[in-house]
Design an enzyme around this catalytic site. Structure first.
Site, mmCIF file in Angstrom:
data_model
loop_
_atom_site.group_PDB
_atom_site.id
_atom_site.type_symbol
_atom_site.label_atom_id
_atom_site.label_comp_id
_atom_site.label_asym_id
_atom_site.label_seq_id
_atom_site.Cartn_x
_atom_site.Cartn_y
_atom_site.Cartn_z
ATOM 1 C CG HIS A 1 14.415 26.305 32.519
ATOM 2 N ND1 HIS A 1 15.655 26.481 33.094
ATOM 3 C CD2 HIS A 1 13.523 26.411 33.515
ATOM 4 C CE1 HIS A 1 15.499 26.699 34.368
ATOM 5 N NE2 HIS A 1 14.218 26.665 34.658
ATOM 6 N NE ARG B 1 23.925 21.198 32.915
ATOM 7 C CZ ARG B 1 23.162 20.211 33.395
ATOM 8 N NH1 ARG B 1 22.554 20.357 34.560
ATOM 9 N NH2 ARG B 1 23.004 19.104 32.719
ATOM 10 C CD GLU C 1 31.956 20.473 26.090
ATOM 11 O OE1 GLU C 1 30.723 20.409 26.125
ATOM 12 O OE2 GLU C 1 32.608 21.200 26.853
ATOM 13 C CG ASN D 1 23.626 16.779 25.816
ATOM 14 O OD1 ASN D 1 23.717 15.576 25.975
ATOM 15 N ND2 ASN D 1 22.800 17.531 26.509
ATOM 16 C CG ASP D 2 28.000 21.084 23.245
ATOM 17 O OD1 ASP D 2 27.093 21.414 22.453
ATOM 18 O OD2 ASP D 2 28.350 21.786 24.212
ATOM 19 N NE ARG E 1 23.453 21.002 22.626
ATOM 20 C CZ ARG E 1 23.471 21.225 23.927
ATOM 21 N NH1 ARG E 1 22.610 20.664 24.711
ATOM 22 N NH2 ARG E 1 24.385 22.016 24.452
ATOM 23 C CB CYS F 1 28.700 14.700 32.569
ATOM 24 S SG CYS F 1 29.474 15.885 31.478
#
Lengths: 539, 85
Positions: free
Chosen positions: A188, A295, A429, A452-453, A463, A500
């Site tokens: 975060h 999101r 993803e 990322n995924d 990750r 993204c």
């Protein structure tokens, strides 16, 4: 001079005074007191002060993150008024002649133990709330600072780790940099730092016992280094770098309003990723062409129950209207795995990244999905909204989604509620979605590649596990080949494809992406102008 | 004394924030209001005690009111439970 190396989540350099958070010793000593009335008076004043602080926090949080996430501070206020809790503290002071600090801390421990022992994960988590309110009263009794809000100057925040509720409490204007002992580059804190455009280091092996609030520190995101109590020479070097950085920022300012176009005339859209309504300010400030990834989880996290359709509608409508006809791509609920909310009642899984999450929840628990879709379709009347579905692995999933969306539209038609036909696209993803992207492209309006995924699933690297960082190669040729394949398959059907994930903001890869024909990059707002600069310098 | 039974239908059960609202509601009446479930009981004006009961969806609680305004109190509390839980 003490120096540490960590992992950098955002480049840039800052220098300023340190504020050590969360690790101050709240050890309370038991003392015998003579005048119990005077002690009760001290207690009363500390509670009054605490209530005032919570009220301020509540109002601040409502503005910044919305009513739902702010509710926790209202609950804290109510807990602090609890008769049993207050009686227990009073009784200890009067019957045992102990100081108020000790009575509050002991009572707090007793109540939090009660919650911790409950057979309910949600109630277990309330133990932390009781400790939190007791800690607040104790700090007020001791006359200690509560948090960064009361700091007059901007500071470098140093902490073991920071929770979302801690970062919410901070005055964003007064933060120069973050340094945390724990936390991954996806934490975060990392996301917040990128949003705010300030240097941040995570995984820094700082011995917090040796760092004091008020020390001077230099945080350099480029070399991933933090220096506490720097030498005069180091300060001078830092001042020069900061000056350079400011000049660079000014240069970027001049790029506002300009096109993302290469010298040979190739164009690409630069959109922004956001996680809450209040982030829209950063989007406009950095001159993004639209929002490429909104999101929607923020509406669901940090609260006790599902957000209502109306509440969601208001949030989507607000963003659509603020963006004034620029594209706003809203991703439907992507919860599960690393993002959880207790009230969903999700079972613990051994492998949550491959488990019950995102679209899978939406297709199984359609009432949740329908409420969100209704809110989204209603909001299309107020701006240029696109809807994006996460974690797709099969054509049949898209067909099911369209069936549900069709039902939602029919219901809206019957109720006479107006909406526009939004663009509907999917996240790419999973390796499965890449390999069938030719089929998927026939069905959807666009693709957005969630790198990322996609990287985690393709390379089989968790990750969240920082031990694996050395094996994690974000530039792995397999990923780049997949991106090319997705882009080509989209174009064959006349659709567009963007990126993204983190990779979209990778300054080393921008040129590659433009050459591949990627149509859009959606990145942290602070990256927009930097990418624009690179693109405009390309041949 | 007046009372009613209520079965919780809210997914989240009696969670922190609604429990806080419950306390506020109970404080409006002079009557002593008690929430009971099995062997557990808590005064409705005591937030942590109410939360500590751990009432979940599907649980049935008995709400009792005793005092000068018990009729009004029991009706008010009933409406509150129906709207919030």
């Amino acid at each position: 001079m003490i120096e540490f190396i960590g992992k950098s989540v955002y480049k840039g350099i800052a220098m300023g005074k340190v504020l050590v958070m969360g690790k101050e010793e709240d050890i309370v000593k038991r003392e015998k007191i003579e005048d119990t009335n005077a002690e009760l008076l001290r207690l009363g004043n500390a509670i009054k002060k605490s209530q005032k602080q919570l009220q301020d926090l509540y109002e601040k949080a409502v503005k910044e993150v919305g009513e739902a996430s702010a509710a926790i501070f209202e609950v804290h206020q109510m807990m602090m008024e609890d008769e049993d809790y207050l009686d227990a503290i009073h009784n200890m002071i009067c019957n045992e002649n102990v100081n108020a600090e000790f009575a509050v801390a002991t009572t707090g421990d007793n109540f939090s133990d009660m919650f911790a022992a409950m057979d309910d994960d949600y109630m277990k988590a309330r133990a932390a709330d009781v400790r939190d309110i007791s800690g607040r009263i104790v700090r007020n009794l001791l006359g200690r600072e509560q948090n960064v809000m009361s700091q007059p100057e901007p500071v470098v925040i140093v902490a073991d780790d920071l929770s979302p509720s801690e970062t919410v409490q901070m005055d964003k204007e007064k933060i120069l940099a973050f340094v945390t002992v724990h936390g991954s580059t996806n934490s975060h804190t990392a996301i917040l730092a990128r949003m705010m455009n300030i240097p941040a280091l995570v995984g820094v092996p700082v011995d917090l016992g040796k760092i004091r609030t008020g020390m001077v520190a230099i945080v350099d995101g480029t070399s991933a280094k933090v220096i506490f109590e720097p030498s005069a020479q180091e300060c001078l070097t830092a001042v020069n770098k900061i000056k350079e950085q400011e000049e660079q920022a000014k240069l970027l300012e001049t790029l506002k309003g300009k096109e993302n176009i290469t010298k040979s005339g190739k164009k690409i859209n630069l959109y922004a990723n956001i996680g809450s309504v209040s982030d829209v300010g950063y989007v406009l400030e950095n001159d993004a062409g639209g929002i490429g990834l909104f999101r929607s989880e923020f509406l669901y996290l940090g609260r006790d129950s599902f957000p209502s359709e109306e509440e969601q509608f208001q949030a989507y409508k607000q963003v659509a209207q603020t963006m004034a006809n620029k594209k706003v791509i809203i991703r439907t609920l992507d919860i599960g795995a690393d993002k959880q909310a207790d009230y969903f009642g999700l079972e613990k899984e051994d492998n949550p990244a491959m488990g019950y999450r995102a679209i899978r929840i939406c297709l199984k628990q359609q009432d949740i999905f329908k409420a969100q879709l209704r809110a989204l379709f209603r909001a299309t009347a107020y701006g240029k909204i696109s809807i994006m579905y996460p974690m797709i692995t099969a054509v049949s999933e898209v067909e099911q989604i369209y069936k549900i969306a069709g039902e939602v539209k029919r219901e809206l038609d019957e109720a006479g509620i107006i909406y526009q036909e939004p663009e509907q696209g999917i996240m790419i993803e999973t390796p499965a979605a890449v390999l069938i992207s030719d089929e998927l492209a026939k069905l959807v309006d666009f693709f957005s590649i969630g790198t990322n995924d996609l990287t985690q699933y393709t390379l089989a690297i968790d990750r969240q596990n920082s031990k694996l960082d050395e094996f994690y190669d974000p530039h792995h040729p397999a990923i780049l080949k997949m991106i090319q394949m997705v882009v080509d398959n989209a174009h064959k059907e006349g659709k567009w494809a963007g990126i993204c994930g983190e990779l979209g903001a990778d300054m080393e890869l921008v040129k590659t992406f433009v050459q591949m024909g990627v149509d859009e990059l959606s990145v942290a707002p602070s990256m927009i102008l930097k990418l624009r600069q690179i693109i405009r310098e390309m041949d | 004394m007046k009372s009613f039974d209520y079965t919780i239908t809210d997914e989240a059960g009696i969670h922190a924030r609604p429990a806080g609202l419950l306390v506020k509601e109970a404080k409006k009446y002079q009557s002593k209001i008690v929430v009971k479930m099995g062997s557990k009981a808590a005064e409705a004006t005591k937030l942590m005690a109410i939360m500590g009961m751990g009432v979940k969806k599907g649980d049935t609680v008995t709400v009792e009111a005793e005092g000068g305004d018990e009729d009004v109190a029991v009706n008010g509390m009933k409406a509150f439970f129906e709207n919030n839980f």
